[in-house]
Design a protein around this motif. Sequence first.
Motif, PDB file in Angstrom:
ATOM      1  N   PHE A  20     -34.283  16.172  -2.041  1.00 13.35           N
ATOM      2  CA  PHE A  20     -32.989  15.685  -1.555  1.00 13.35           C
ATOM      3  C   PHE A  20     -32.776  14.250  -2.032  1.00 13.35           C
ATOM      4  O   PHE A  20     -33.746  13.523  -2.297  1.00 13.35           O
ATOM      5  CB  PHE A  20     -32.943  15.731  -0.026  1.00 13.35           C
ATOM      6  N   PRO A  21     -31.516  13.800  -2.142  1.00 13.44           N
ATOM      7  CA  PRO A  21     -31.241  12.433  -2.612  1.00 13.44           C
ATOM      8  C   PRO A  21     -31.771  11.382  -1.655  1.00 13.44           C
ATOM      9  O   PRO A  21     -31.520  11.443  -0.447  1.00 13.44           O
ATOM     10  CB  PRO A  21     -29.710  12.392  -2.724  1.00 13.44           C
ATOM     11  N   ALA A  22     -32.493  10.414  -2.218  1.00 16.02           N
ATOM     12  CA  ALA A  22     -33.184   9.418  -1.394  1.00 16.02           C
ATOM     13  C   ALA A  22     -32.219   8.580  -0.570  1.00 16.02           C
ATOM     14  O   ALA A  22     -32.475   8.283   0.600  1.00 16.02           O
ATOM     15  CB  ALA A  22     -34.043   8.524  -2.288  1.00 16.02           C
ATOM     16  N   ALA A  23     -31.099   8.171  -1.159  1.00 15.16           N
ATOM     17  CA  ALA A  23     -30.167   7.302  -0.437  1.00 15.16           C
ATOM     18  C   ALA A  23     -29.598   8.010   0.781  1.00 15.16           C
ATOM     19  O   ALA A  23     -29.478   7.424   1.861  1.00 15.16           O
ATOM     20  CB  ALA A  23     -29.046   6.852  -1.371  1.00 15.16           C
ATOM     21  N   ALA A  24     -29.250   9.275   0.632  1.00  9.43           N
ATOM     22  CA  ALA A  24     -28.699  10.027   1.764  1.00  9.43           C
ATOM     23  C   ALA A  24     -29.746  10.208   2.851  1.00  9.43           C
ATOM     24  O   ALA A  24     -29.460  10.046   4.044  1.00  9.43           O
ATOM     25  CB  ALA A  24     -28.186  11.387   1.278  1.00  9.43           C
ATOM     26  N   VAL A  25     -30.973  10.528   2.458  1.00 10.76           N
ATOM     27  CA  VAL A  25     -32.044  10.723   3.439  1.00 10.76           C
ATOM     28  C   VAL A  25     -32.318   9.412   4.180  1.00 10.76           C
ATOM     29  O   VAL A  25     -32.515   9.401   5.402  1.00 10.76           O
ATOM     30  CB  VAL A  25     -33.315  11.249   2.754  1.00 10.76           C
ATOM     31  N   ALA A  26     -32.296   8.297   3.450  1.00  8.57           N
ATOM     32  CA  ALA A  26     -32.535   7.000   4.098  1.00  8.57           C
ATOM     33  C   ALA A  26     -31.460   6.692   5.130  1.00  8.57           C
ATOM     34  O   ALA A  26     -31.740   6.153   6.205  1.00  8.57           O
ATOM     35  CB  ALA A  26     -32.587   5.904   3.037  1.00  8.57           C
ATOM     36  N   THR A  27     -30.219   7.044   4.832  1.00  7.14           N
ATOM     37  CA  THR A  27     -29.137   6.821   5.798  1.00  7.14           C
ATOM     38  C   THR A  27     -29.338   7.682   7.034  1.00  7.14           C
ATOM     39  O   THR A  27     -29.128   7.225   8.161  1.00  7.14           O
ATOM     40  CB  THR A  27     -27.775   7.131   5.146  1.00  7.14           C
ATOM     41  N   LEU A  28     -29.761   8.923   6.846  1.00 11.17           N
ATOM     42  CA  LEU A  28     -30.023   9.794   7.994  1.00 11.17           C
ATOM     43  C   LEU A  28     -31.175   9.262   8.841  1.00 11.17           C
ATOM     44  O   LEU A  28     -31.176   9.410  10.062  1.00 11.17           O
ATOM     45  CB  LEU A  28     -30.341  11.213   7.520  1.00 11.17           C
ATOM     46  N   GLN A  29     -32.157   8.654   8.198  1.00  9.48           N
ATOM     47  CA  GLN A  29     -33.324   8.125   8.919  1.00  9.48           C
ATOM     48  C   GLN A  29     -33.030   6.809   9.622  1.00  9.48           C
ATOM     49  O   GLN A  29     -33.766   6.416  10.525  1.00  9.48           O
ATOM     50  CB  GLN A  29     -34.483   7.923   7.945  1.00  9.48           C
ATOM     51  N   SER A  30     -31.977   6.126   9.219  1.00  9.24           N
ATOM     52  CA  SER A  30     -31.738   4.761   9.691  1.00  9.24           C
ATOM     53  C   SER A  30     -31.342   4.689  11.160  1.00  9.24           C
ATOM     54  O   SER A  30     -31.439   3.620  11.776  1.00  9.24           O
ATOM     55  CB  SER A  30     -30.632   4.116   8.844  1.00  9.24           C
ATOM     56  N   GLY A  31     -30.854   5.789  11.728  1.00 11.95           N
ATOM     57  CA  GLY A  31     -30.352   5.756  13.099  1.00 11.95           C
ATOM     58  C   GLY A  31     -28.970   5.138  13.214  1.00 11.95           C
ATOM     59  O   GLY A  31     -28.475   4.929  14.327  1.00 11.95           O
ATOM     60  N   ARG A  32     -28.331   4.862  12.080  1.00 16.95           N
ATOM     61  CA  ARG A  32     -27.024   4.188  12.095  1.00 16.95           C
ATOM     62  C   ARG A  32     -25.887   5.114  11.683  1.00 16.95           C
ATOM     63  O   ARG A  32     -24.770   4.660  11.450  1.00 16.95           O
ATOM     64  CB  ARG A  32     -27.067   2.969  11.160  1.00 16.95           C
ATOM     65  N   LEU A  33     -26.162   6.410  11.557  1.00 16.75           N
ATOM     66  CA  LEU A  33     -25.155   7.316  11.013  1.00 16.75           C
ATOM     67  C   LEU A  33     -23.865   7.286  11.828  1.00 16.75           C
ATOM     68  O   LEU A  33     -22.763   7.196  11.264  1.00 16.75           O
ATOM     69  CB  LEU A  33     -25.712   8.744  10.943  1.00 16.75           C
ATOM     70  N   GLN A  34     -23.975   7.346  13.163  1.00 14.82           N
ATOM     71  CA  GLN A  34     -22.765   7.334  13.994  1.00 14.82           C
ATOM     72  C   GLN A  34     -21.960   6.061  13.785  1.00 14.82           C
ATOM     73  O   GLN A  34     -20.735   6.100  13.625  1.00 14.82           O
ATOM     74  CB  GLN A  34     -23.129   7.473  15.471  1.00 14.82           C
ATOM     75  N   GLY A  35     -22.642   4.938  13.792  1.00 13.56           N
ATOM     76  CA  GLY A  35     -21.950   3.661  13.637  1.00 13.56           C
ATOM     77  C   GLY A  35     -21.263   3.533  12.285  1.00 13.56           C
ATOM     78  O   GLY A  35     -20.136   3.036  12.187  1.00 13.56           O
ATOM     79  N   LEU A  36     -21.929   3.977  11.234  1.00 13.78           N
ATOM     80  CA  LEU A  36     -21.340   3.902   9.893  1.00 13.78           C
ATOM     81  C   LEU A  36     -20.114   4.808   9.793  1.00 13.78           C
ATOM     82  O   LEU A  36     -19.095   4.429   9.205  1.00 13.78           O
ATOM     83  CB  LEU A  36     -22.379   4.297   8.838  1.00 13.78           C
ATOM     84  N   LEU A  37     -20.208   6.003  10.372  1.00 11.06           N
ATOM     85  CA  LEU A  37     -19.067   6.908  10.331  1.00 11.06           C
ATOM     86  C   LEU A  37     -17.890   6.348  11.126  1.00 11.06           C
ATOM     87  O   LEU A  37     -16.729   6.456  10.696  1.00 11.06           O
ATOM     88  CB  LEU A  37     -19.473   8.277  10.875  1.00 11.06           C
ATOM     89  N   LEU A  38     -18.149   5.747  12.275  1.00 13.52           N
ATOM     90  CA  LEU A  38     -17.066   5.145  13.052  1.00 13.52           C
ATOM     91  C   LEU A  38     -16.412   4.012  12.266  1.00 13.52           C
ATOM     92  O   LEU A  38     -15.183   3.880  12.262  1.00 13.52           O
ATOM     93  CB  LEU A  38     -17.591   4.622  14.390  1.00 13.52           C
ATOM     94  N   GLU A  39     -17.224   3.210  11.593  1.00 15.36           N
ATOM     95  CA  GLU A  39     -16.672   2.120  10.788  1.00 15.36           C
ATOM     96  C   GLU A  39     -15.760   2.660   9.696  1.00 15.36           C
ATOM     97  O   GLU A  39     -14.717   2.074   9.384  1.00 15.36           O
ATOM     98  CB  GLU A  39     -17.810   1.305  10.172  1.00 15.36           C
TER      99      GLU A  39
END
Length: 405
Positions: free
Chosen positions: A337-356
Motif C-alpha cells: 500500500f502507498p506509504a503516505a496514505a498509510v502514514a496518514t491513517l496511522q497518525s490519528g489525525r484523519l478526522q481532523g484533516l478531513l474536517l479541515e
Amino acid sequence: MAQRPWRRIGLKPPTPAALGVLLALALLALAHVPPQLASSAPGPPRDATPAAGALACSEGLREPPAQPRREQPHVRGRRRRRAAAGDAPPWLSHDDLQKMRLLAEGRIVSKTRVPAHGQVLRVGLRAEGDTAAASPEEECRAGRCGLIKRPGDLYEVLAFHLDRVLGLNRSLPAVARRFTSHLLPYSYTDGSPRPIIWWAPDLQHLEDANNDQNSCALGWLQYQDMLRPHAPTLGAEDAPCSGIPRSEWSRLALFDFLLQVHDRLDRYCCGFQPDPSEPCMEEMLHEKCRNPAELVLVHILVRRSAPTRLVFIDNAGKPQHPEEKLNFRLLQGIDSFPAAAVATLQSGRLQGLLLESLRLDRELWESHGGAQGLRPLLRTIERRAHVLLRYIREHNLRVFEDLPR
C-alpha cells in the motif's frame, strides 16, 4: 488612678449590644459609599488579580488562570499565507481549487442527459469572463462541464476530500451545490443539495455500448493474475489494462475499502452477504459468485492524457455499511500500500484533516450540520482505517513510496 474618658463626662460605658449595633451601622454606611469615592481610596484597583497564593487558598487550591500563549512569528506567517490562499489546505492543488470554484459558482449554460444513467445530468458551466463555446460538446472539451448526480450521492464529495487527504489524487473534483437554473428540471431545483463532479474531457471509454464504463475489459481472474508478484511483463500489448502498474490497484483497493465501494472490484457482492435490497441481489448478480470466470470489473478508467493512472469515479460508497460485513475481497491479491496514505491513517489525525478539508465546501458543511453532523461519518471512516491497518500488520504487507509527480 486616671479615669476612663466616659467617666469624666458622666457617661455610662456602652454595653456590648450597643457596640454591635454601632459596628453594623458603620459597615452599612461603607457599603453605600459611591464607587468614585471607593476607587479613590488607597489600595489595589478593584479589578486587580489576587496573588496566586490567595486565589488558590480562596478557591480550593485551583490553578491560577493560564496566560495566553504568544504565537511564534513563523506560526503567524504560516497563518497569513494560508489566509491569503483562501485558507485552502496544502493537499488541494491550485487546479483542484479552480475546478471546485467552477463547479460551485459557474453559470449553467447547457444540459445533456447521460444515456443509461437515470438522474445524472451533464451540464456546461461558464465562469465570469469565459467566452461562449460553439456548442455544449465544445464547452466540455474545454473542461467546463460537470455531472450533477442524485442527493443520495453526496458522499462523493466526502470521497474526493478523502482521496486528497490521503495523497492518492485519483478522484475528480466534486462539490455540493443547490441549483436554481431555469434550464434544469424542477427536481434539481427543489432546494436539496446535490453533488456535481467535474467532467474529465479525455476519459477513455470502450466503444462497446454494453461496457462503456471501462477503459479496458478486465475479468476478476485476469485481475488477480496481474497482481501476482511474478506476473507477465506489464505492457504486453495483448493483455487488457496491462499498462496500469500494480501500485495503482493498491491505491484503488485502499480507497474502496475505506469507503466500501463494491461496484468496481466486487460488483457482485461476493465478499459479503448482501441484503436483498442491494443492486447485486435485485439484478441477480450475486449468483455468479459461484463461477469466478464470469466476474468482471467495472468503472476501471484512465485518461488518454495519463493512461497509466486510474481515475476513480462513482465513489459514494456505503457509509452505513456495517462493520461486521466489511468487504475484504476488495483487498484480495494486494500485497503493498502507498506509504503516505498509510502514514496518514496511522497518525490519528484523519478526522481532523478531513474536517479541515470539508470546511471549504460550505454547502456540504452546512447541510450536514457542520463538524458535529459530519463526525459520525468520519468516525466510520476512521474505524475502517483501524481495521485496514490491523489487516496490513497481520498479513505483513509492505508499503511503497510514491514517485514524485
